[in-house]
Every structure is written in structure tokens, then in C-alpha cells.
Design an enzyme around this catalytic site. Sequence first.
Site, mmCIF file in Angstrom:
data_model
loop_
_atom_site.group_PDB
_atom_site.id
_atom_site.type_symbol
_atom_site.label_atom_id
_atom_site.label_comp_id
_atom_site.label_asym_id
_atom_site.label_seq_id
_atom_site.Cartn_x
_atom_site.Cartn_y
_atom_site.Cartn_z
ATOM 1 N N GLY A 57 22.439 30.379 29.771
ATOM 2 C CA GLY A 57 23.580 30.426 28.855
ATOM 3 C C GLY A 57 23.795 29.171 28.048
ATOM 4 N N CYS A 87 19.314 39.842 32.971
ATOM 5 C CA CYS A 87 20.012 38.651 32.489
ATOM 6 C C CYS A 87 20.637 38.993 31.142
ATOM 7 C CB CYS A 87 19.027 37.489 32.345
ATOM 8 S SG CYS A 87 19.698 36.013 31.550
ATOM 9 N N ASN A 88 21.939 38.809 31.019
ATOM 10 C CA ASN A 88 22.613 39.151 29.767
ATOM 11 C C ASN A 88 22.105 38.315 28.601
ATOM 12 O OD1 ASN A 88 24.642 39.755 32.105
ATOM 13 N ND2 ASN A 88 25.334 41.012 30.389
ATOM 14 N N THR A 89 21.910 37.016 28.838
ATOM 15 C CA THR A 89 21.469 36.137 27.757
ATOM 16 C C THR A 89 20.060 36.486 27.301
ATOM 17 O OG1 THR A 89 22.872 34.337 28.582
ATOM 18 C CG2 THR A 89 21.086 33.742 27.085
ATOM 19 N N CYS A 200 27.848 38.530 32.778
ATOM 20 C CA CYS A 200 26.727 37.733 33.291
ATOM 21 C C CYS A 200 26.408 38.295 34.662
ATOM 22 C CB CYS A 200 27.120 36.259 33.392
ATOM 23 S SG CYS A 200 25.902 35.217 34.253
ATOM 24 N N HIS A 202 25.359 36.970 37.234
ATOM 25 C CA HIS A 202 25.789 36.132 38.351
ATOM 26 C C HIS A 202 27.197 36.502 38.827
ATOM 27 C CE1 HIS A 202 22.429 33.528 37.167
ATOM 28 N NE2 HIS A 202 22.624 32.819 38.266
#
Length: 285
Positions: A57, A87-89, A200, A202
Amino acid sequence: MSSRYGRNESLIMLSASGPIGVFDSGVGGLSVLRHIRAQLPDEDLIYFADSGHAPYGSKSEAFVIDRSFRIADFLLSQKIKALVVACNTATAMAIHLLRDKYPDLPIVGVEPGLKPAAAKTITGIVGVMATERTLSSNKFHVLHQTLNDRTGVHFIMQPCPGMADLIEHAELDSEPIHALVRRYLTPLLEQKADTVVLGCTHYPFVRHVIEKIAAESGCPDLRIIDTGYAVARQLTHLLDIYAIRRGKTDCASAMQAYTSGDPKTIGHLIARLLQTTMPVAYISL
């Protein structure tokens, strides 16, 4: 764009017996892996935690793209039959390039969860907790604007610097993680958000902290959107379309993890987050 990201000329052979590759900047993608394991218990899984370069990020777009391709190339060398960008990013920055380069490979990314949030909200106000890089991506901006125009739902963007990093270091119940969650969640609740998107992978690992702080703030019924289930469902759908879903066998499914970080730390986190053990090997890529 460098030819490194051009279309792959070699045909990828997909076999039902091949493993599914899953990767994230660190351990966040394990929140997606657990849904995959639950929905596809007969599949072999390979997980790559790029913890030596986490979190994504705070990294540049070029860096995230480069790492995504290095990891995808490695997982393809392990004969994977499908790839999950957990992973969103990395999804926002690189998944369209991965699909361009590997048109024959089923690839699933993590969507921000705005659409299901818009369907669930009662107040019409949705908070989005995510990394700065995800929130600033063009993919996210287009989706946000489209849903805002179509539904009238007001999305409040809340960047959460530092949260993924603490979770990466197994701070799931510490005072620092409670303080950060409170700092980022409180403004959303004060603006009457009744639904929060965990943008995210996480963040689902501190869902209990989010729920606790929401209850203490007088919002015990806060709706929380975790898209891991939807990712696993889409993966199942693609495996069926490609006719490469593994049938039941007498052999137990296998799981293997790799990391660019410390294998002992990742192994400890896998045991804590998934309540299982998995061999972990170091590879720098």
C-alpha cells in the site's frame, strides 16, 4: 510498458491435478486462502507471502506491478492451474496486465466490496477502510464513481496507514492495533456509516477489534464486508468453466507456502491465523 508485461506467447497447459496459486504482499491473503480451502477442500494450494516487501500500500505502482509479475512467473513455474491475486493493491494495479500476459490462465482478483456494501447499507453511508494505494487507484475510482452515481450511496474513504504492517507482525490484539482501528473507524461511525468495507485482505484478521470498538461506540450492528468468500466463489466458478476443478481423491490436498520474508514468522502466523500448519520456504525472487 516494458515487453516484460507483454502477452505470453507460450501456451499454458492447465491440468485439473495442478495446484492453485495465491499471493499477497504478506499474510493478508491468508484471509482469502481460508475461504478457498473451505469451498475447495480437494484442491492443492500454493501461497506466496511477499513479506520481504510488505506492505504494498505504500509502494509505487511500478514496484507493485514488477513484484506481481515476478510472483506470477514463479507460481507458473510450479504448474499452477489458476492464480488468485489476494491483495487489493496488486489487484488494482496489476491484474489487468497479468490477464493480458496470461490470457489462458484463470485469474481472480480481490474486488473492493463496494457493490455488496451499497446493497446492505440502510443509512446510505458506507465507510471504506483501505490502503492509500488502493484508494488512489484508477480501478477503484471508476468503481466508486459508478456506484455513487447509480445508487446514491455516499462512500467515505478512510486510508489506514500502518494497519497492514501491524497485522503483518502478528499484532492482532495489541494496544497499538486497537489504537489504529479506533483512529480510523471512529470518524466513519461519527458520520453515520452503518456499513464498513474491509478494503485490504489483512483487515479481516482484526475484525474482532473493529466489532468491539464499534459496539463501544454505540454501533453494535455495524455491517462489515469481507470479500474473501466472494473471491473463493468466483474461483470455483472459473474452475468449473475451464473444467479443471479437482474431483475427490483418496489423497489429502496439499498446501505449501513461500515467502520473501522470514519463514519462521510466516509459519507462526499461518498457525495462528488458520489454525493449521504448512511448510514454508524462503525465496527472494
